[in-house]
Each structure stands twice: as structure tokens, then as C-alpha cells.
Scaffold this motif. Structure first.
Motif, PDB file in Angstrom:
ATOM      1  N   THR A 142       0.945 -10.620 -32.745  1.00 30.83           N
ATOM      2  CA  THR A 142       1.533 -11.873 -33.239  1.00 30.83           C
ATOM      3  C   THR A 142       2.928 -11.640 -33.803  1.00 30.83           C
ATOM      4  N   MET A 143       3.174 -10.447 -34.328  1.00 31.03           N
ATOM      5  CA  MET A 143       4.519 -10.126 -34.802  1.00 31.03           C
ATOM      6  C   MET A 143       5.496 -10.086 -33.634  1.00 31.03           C
ATOM      7  N   LEU A 144       5.048  -9.525 -32.497  1.00 30.99           N
ATOM      8  CA  LEU A 144       5.903  -9.506 -31.309  1.00 30.99           C
ATOM      9  C   LEU A 144       6.177 -10.916 -30.804  1.00 30.99           C
ATOM     10  N   GLN A 145       5.188 -11.811 -30.975  1.00 31.12           N
ATOM     11  CA  GLN A 145       5.377 -13.189 -30.552  1.00 31.12           C
ATOM     12  C   GLN A 145       6.406 -13.904 -31.413  1.00 31.12           C
ATOM     13  N   SER A 146       6.534 -13.508 -32.676  1.00 31.21           N
ATOM     14  CA  SER A 146       7.486 -14.159 -33.571  1.00 31.21           C
ATOM     15  C   SER A 146       8.914 -13.689 -33.356  1.00 31.21           C
ATOM     16  N   VAL A 147       9.082 -12.574 -32.630  1.00 34.88           N
ATOM     17  CA  VAL A 147      10.435 -12.090 -32.332  1.00 34.88           C
ATOM     18  C   VAL A 147      11.120 -13.083 -31.411  1.00 34.88           C
ATOM     19  N   PRO A 148      12.382 -13.454 -31.689  1.00 34.88           N
ATOM     20  CA  PRO A 148      13.083 -14.389 -30.793  1.00 34.88           C
ATOM     21  C   PRO A 148      13.031 -13.925 -29.342  1.00 34.88           C
ATOM     22  N   TYR A 149      12.804 -14.886 -28.457  1.00 35.47           N
ATOM     23  CA  TYR A 149      12.556 -14.572 -27.053  1.00 35.47           C
ATOM     24  C   TYR A 149      13.723 -13.817 -26.426  1.00 35.47           C
ATOM     25  N   PHE A 150      14.931 -14.296 -26.671  1.00 35.73           N
ATOM     26  CA  PHE A 150      16.100 -13.665 -26.052  1.00 35.73           C
ATOM     27  C   PHE A 150      16.336 -12.282 -26.647  1.00 35.73           C
ATOM     28  N   TRP A 151      15.962 -12.100 -27.920  1.00 36.13           N
ATOM     29  CA  TRP A 151      16.171 -10.808 -28.569  1.00 36.13           C
ATOM     30  C   TRP A 151      15.244  -9.753 -27.967  1.00 36.13           C
ATOM     31  N   LEU A 152      14.001 -10.133 -27.730  1.00 36.81           N
ATOM     32  CA  LEU A 152      13.062  -9.218 -27.089  1.00 36.81           C
ATOM     33  C   LEU A 152      13.519  -8.867 -25.686  1.00 36.81           C
ATOM     34  N   ALA A 153      14.022  -9.863 -24.961  1.00 35.76           N
ATOM     35  CA  ALA A 153      14.515  -9.610 -23.601  1.00 35.76           C
ATOM     36  C   ALA A 153      15.700  -8.648 -23.621  1.00 35.76           C
ATOM     37  N   LEU A 154      16.600  -8.830 -24.574  1.00 35.71           N
ATOM     38  CA  LEU A 154      17.769  -7.949 -24.669  1.00 35.71           C
ATOM     39  C   LEU A 154      17.367  -6.523 -25.047  1.00 35.71           C
ATOM     40  N   SER A 210      -0.841 -12.933 -18.892  1.00 33.53           N
ATOM     41  CA  SER A 210      -0.913 -12.962 -20.357  1.00 33.53           C
ATOM     42  C   SER A 210      -2.103 -13.774 -20.840  1.00 33.53           C
ATOM     43  N   PHE A 211      -2.442 -14.864 -20.141  1.00 34.74           N
ATOM     44  CA  PHE A 211      -3.598 -15.675 -20.535  1.00 34.74           C
ATOM     45  C   PHE A 211      -4.896 -14.904 -20.340  1.00 34.74           C
ATOM     46  N   LEU A 212      -5.085 -14.320 -19.159  1.00 33.11           N
ATOM     47  CA  LEU A 212      -6.334 -13.615 -18.873  1.00 33.11           C
ATOM     48  C   LEU A 212      -6.517 -12.398 -19.787  1.00 33.11           C
ATOM     49  N   VAL A 213      -5.448 -11.630 -19.940  1.00 30.52           N
ATOM     50  CA  VAL A 213      -5.549 -10.444 -20.799  1.00 30.52           C
ATOM     51  C   VAL A 213      -5.735 -10.855 -22.257  1.00 30.52           C
ATOM     52  N   GLY A 214      -4.987 -11.870 -22.700  1.00 33.62           N
ATOM     53  CA  GLY A 214      -5.104 -12.310 -24.081  1.00 33.62           C
ATOM     54  C   GLY A 214      -6.474 -12.877 -24.399  1.00 33.62           C
ATOM     55  N   ILE A 215      -7.028 -13.683 -23.477  1.00 37.37           N
ATOM     56  CA  ILE A 215      -8.366 -14.251 -23.690  1.00 37.37           C
ATOM     57  C   ILE A 215      -9.421 -13.152 -23.690  1.00 37.37           C
ATOM     58  N   GLU A 253      15.610 -16.116 -17.613  1.00 34.57           N
ATOM     59  CA  GLU A 253      16.389 -16.134 -16.377  1.00 34.57           C
ATOM     60  C   GLU A 253      17.878 -15.954 -16.655  1.00 34.57           C
ATOM     61  N   ALA A 254      18.349 -16.441 -17.813  1.00 34.28           N
ATOM     62  CA  ALA A 254      19.758 -16.267 -18.165  1.00 34.28           C
ATOM     63  C   ALA A 254      20.051 -14.814 -18.524  1.00 34.28           C
ATOM     64  N   VAL A 255      19.175 -14.186 -19.307  1.00 32.72           N
ATOM     65  CA  VAL A 255      19.396 -12.799 -19.726  1.00 32.72           C
ATOM     66  C   VAL A 255      19.364 -11.864 -18.529  1.00 32.72           C
ATOM     67  N   PHE A 256      18.387 -12.076 -17.633  1.00 30.36           N
ATOM     68  CA  PHE A 256      18.223 -11.181 -16.493  1.00 30.36           C
ATOM     69  C   PHE A 256      18.949 -11.677 -15.245  1.00 30.36           C
ATOM     70  N   SER A 257      19.704 -12.782 -15.356  1.00 28.52           N
ATOM     71  CA  SER A 257      20.415 -13.365 -14.203  1.00 28.52           C
ATOM     72  C   SER A 257      19.460 -13.568 -13.037  1.00 28.52           C
ATOM     73  N   ALA A 289       8.974 -10.168 -16.298  1.00 28.19           N
ATOM     74  CA  ALA A 289       7.559 -10.508 -16.471  1.00 28.19           C
ATOM     75  C   ALA A 289       6.969  -9.800 -17.681  1.00 28.19           C
ATOM     76  N   LEU A 290       7.349  -8.549 -17.888  1.00 28.54           N
ATOM     77  CA  LEU A 290       6.866  -7.809 -19.055  1.00 28.54           C
ATOM     78  C   LEU A 290       7.314  -8.476 -20.346  1.00 28.54           C
ATOM     79  N   THR A 291       8.525  -9.006 -20.359  1.00 28.25           N
ATOM     80  CA  THR A 291       9.014  -9.714 -21.534  1.00 28.25           C
ATOM     81  C   THR A 291       8.155 -10.928 -21.849  1.00 28.25           C
ATOM     82  N   ILE A 292       7.813 -11.681 -20.827  1.00 25.51           N
ATOM     83  CA  ILE A 292       6.996 -12.888 -21.019  1.00 25.51           C
ATOM     84  C   ILE A 292       5.599 -12.523 -21.496  1.00 25.51           C
ATOM     85  N   VAL A 293       5.003 -11.489 -20.903  1.00 24.18           N
ATOM     86  CA  VAL A 293       3.651 -11.094 -21.276  1.00 24.18           C
ATOM     87  C   VAL A 293       3.607 -10.616 -22.727  1.00 24.18           C
TER      88      VAL A 293
END
Length: 329
Positions: free
Chosen positions: A143-155, A116-121, A272-276, A199-203
Motif C-alpha cells: 500500500t505504501m508503493l501504491q501511495s507513491v505518485p504514479y509518474f514518480w514510480l515510473a521515473l 495485478s487484479f488476479l495476483v492481488g486478489i 504512456e507519456a513517461v515511456f513515450s 506494465a511492471l509500473t502499473i502492476v
């Protein structure tokens, strides 16, 4: 040399402060890990006072000692590499629990953070260089995707790609039924397959911040006089973008990347909690729920060392990347 010694002194003091807080905070929390352990042992028979005292010594929470003596003993154990015994994984030592879960977190969160750092930069550099282009207009969406709650995007991703289309597995770190842990291609491919969706969720959730920060710094850097001088000298646009603009614009992002890289060890508890996922974030969550002082302290210690180490490394690299730092030192 003076600059390096000053930085080392600062980080040594920060490490001591972190170790002190690491010792105190779990003891200020409600609950007692000794009671938790005794409740487990009580199902097998009565627990004598001597047994309770032995458990207190084992877990490093001897109630017969004053707090300052416990603190001295804690520092002695840390210096010898003894992190205590975990309540959640009893009788497994904390060091072994961390060594088993840490590689999973570093592999998942670390690789996703670097990508995410390399691609974003890279995209932020192009967006700042070509203001008003379609890539520049995409940044508000990221940036809108970044504002989405982390667990919500993962779900959402888990529901879409794990349940509806069943492209990725719903949970776990690898296929426990068909593969065994080892340096073999079936195991490695299974780990990559199970870790792709987390990993896709984090990126997706973090790439927008790197793009926006780098884009804004590029716009600010392009207005500097030395950029105009480079253009007047007839240098190629690609060289101006990479050598003059991007090299200076990336400095604030490197500092942020150091902090993010340091917190890789902490893992992403929500992911890690969402994806066990069997990483250190899941172990930390179980430790907090069970008031496992030793495991919490061990994980916090590793997180502290990683964050301080990453920041120290970047501070030293600054003297190479930015010559002005050497001049001030």
C-alpha cells in the motif's frame, strides 16, 4: 428480465448524458481548432473565408450554426460512425487514429490490470485467511508503493532499469529499426520487451489496493455464521476458503475491477507519456494540447462506451455470482 431492463434503461440514459457532456466540454475550453488548422495552412499562403468555413465544416465546429444544430449534427455523425477529422493527425480520420492507438493501450494497460487484479486478489485471499502471517505483514509495504505518485514510480523504474542497468529500453512501443509491424515473432517479442517496464509500473502501483481490499473483506467474511457452520460440518479448509469465504469476499473487488477494466481504454496518460508509449493516452494528451475537438470527443466516446459496457457486464454477472441479486430482482 425486469432487472435487466432496468439496468439497460439506466445505462442508455447514462450514455446520452455522457454524449451530451462529450459534445459540450471541448467547446467550453479556450482555443479553437479551426485557428490551429488555419495557422498551419497560413504558412503555405493566404487563407480565404471560404477555406475557413470549409475547415469548420470538416472539423464539425461550424460557427454559422447555433449550438443546438451542431449538437444534432454531432449525434447524427456519431450514429453513422463518423467521428470527424483530427487536427493533430490531419487529414487522418479520428476513427483511424483510435484504431491505430487503441490496440497498444489495451495490450499494455489491459494485461497489466488483469495481472495485478488476479495476483492481488489471490494474495489478499491468503493474507486474510492466514492473519498475522508474513504475507499479511507485507500488505502495508504494497500500500505504501501504491501511495507513491504514479509518474514518480515510473521515473524511478525507468532510471534504474533503463538507464543505470539498461535492462529495458527507455521509450517506444517496439524496435522501429529492426522490426516491422506484423504478426511475426520478432515484432511480438519486441512489443513484449518494450512493454515489460511500463506494465511492471502499473502492476506495482495497483496490486496493493487489490490485496488490501480483498484481505479486509476476507477477515470480515470469516466472521460470518455460515463460515462457522461450514467448519462445523467438517469441510476441508481449502474448500471453505475458496467456495465460502473468497467467493463472497471478492464481490466488491469485482465491481472495482469492472471500473478499472473499463478505464483500460483510457490508458494511463502518465505511463504512456513517461515511456513515450504509442497508446491512446498519448493521443489524448496531444489532442488536449492542440484543442483537437474531434479527437478528444472520439476518445472520450470510446472511454465512455468501455466503462458503461464493463459496468453493465458486471451488473449482469452479479446475478450469476450472487444469487441474492436474483432474489431482489
Amino acid at each position: 428480465m425486469r432487472y435487466v431492463l432496468q439496468k439497460l434503461g439506466f445505462y442508455v440514459a447514462a450514455l446520452w448524458a455522457a454524449l451530451t457532456l462529450n459534445f459540450l466540454i471541448p467547446r467550453w475550453m479556450p482555443g479553437d481548432p479551426v485557428d490551429i488548422m488555419i495557422s498551419k495552412l497560413a504558412t503555405r499562403g493566404p487563407v480565404t473565408p471560404s477555406t475557413r468555413h470549409a475547415i469548420e465544416l470538416l472539423l464539425g465546429t461550424d460557427s454559422q450554426q447555433p449550438l443546438w444544430q451542431q449538437y444534432i449534427a454531432y449525434l447524427g455523425q456519431i450514429s453513422s460512425g463518423n467521428l470527424g477529422t483530427s487536427v493533430v493527425y490531419f487529414p487522418t480520420p479520428v476513427a483511424k487514429v483510435i484504431s491505430q492507438t487503441l490496440p497498444w493501450t489495451i495490450g499494455l494497460i489491459g494485461i497489466a490490470t488483469i495481472i495485478s487484479f488476479l495476483v492481488g486478489i489471490g494474495l489478499g485471499t491468503l493474507a486474510g485467511w492466514k492473519r498475522g502471517s508474513w504475507l499479511d505483514n507485507v500488505i502495508p509495504v504494497t500500500t505504501m508503493l501504491q501511495s507513491v505518485p504514479y509518474f514518480w514510480l515510473a521515473l524511478i523504474l525507468l532510471f534504474a532499469f533503463g538507464s543505470v542497468w539498461q535492462v529495458f529500453p527507455l521509450n517506444g512501443g517496439y524496435d522501429v529499426y529492426t522490426t516491422s509491424i506484423g504478426l511475426s515473432w520478432p515484432f511480438i517479442s519486441s512489443v513484449l520487451y518494450y512493454g515489460a517496464l511500463p506494465a511492471l509500473t502499473i502492476v506495482i502501483s495497483s496490486i496493493g489496493g487489490w490485496m488490501l481490499g480483498m484481505r479486509n473483506m476476507m477477515v470480515s467474511t470469516l466472521s460470518e455464521d455460515y463460515i462457522l457452520t461450514a467448519e462445523a460440518k467438517g469441510l476441508k479448509p481449502g474448500r471453505i476458503m475458496r467456495t465460502y469465504a473468497a467467493r463472497n469476499a471478492v464481490l466488491p473487488s469485482i465491481a472495482g475491477f469492472a471500473i478499472s477494466l473499463g478505464f483500460v481504454v483510457a490508458g494511463s496518460i502518465v505511463t504512456e507519456a513517461v515511456f513515450s508509449y504509442p497508446g491512446i493516452g498519448s493521443a489524448l494528451l496531444q489532442a488536449v494540447n492542440s484543442n483537437d475537438y474531434a479527437l478528444m470527443q472520439g476518445i472520450f466516446l470510446v472511454i465512455t462506451l468501455s466503462v458503461l459496457g464493463a459496468n453493465l457486464l458486471v451488473d449482469l454477472l452479479y446475478t450469476i455470482i450472487d444469487p441474492r441479486t436474483r432474489a431482489r430482482a
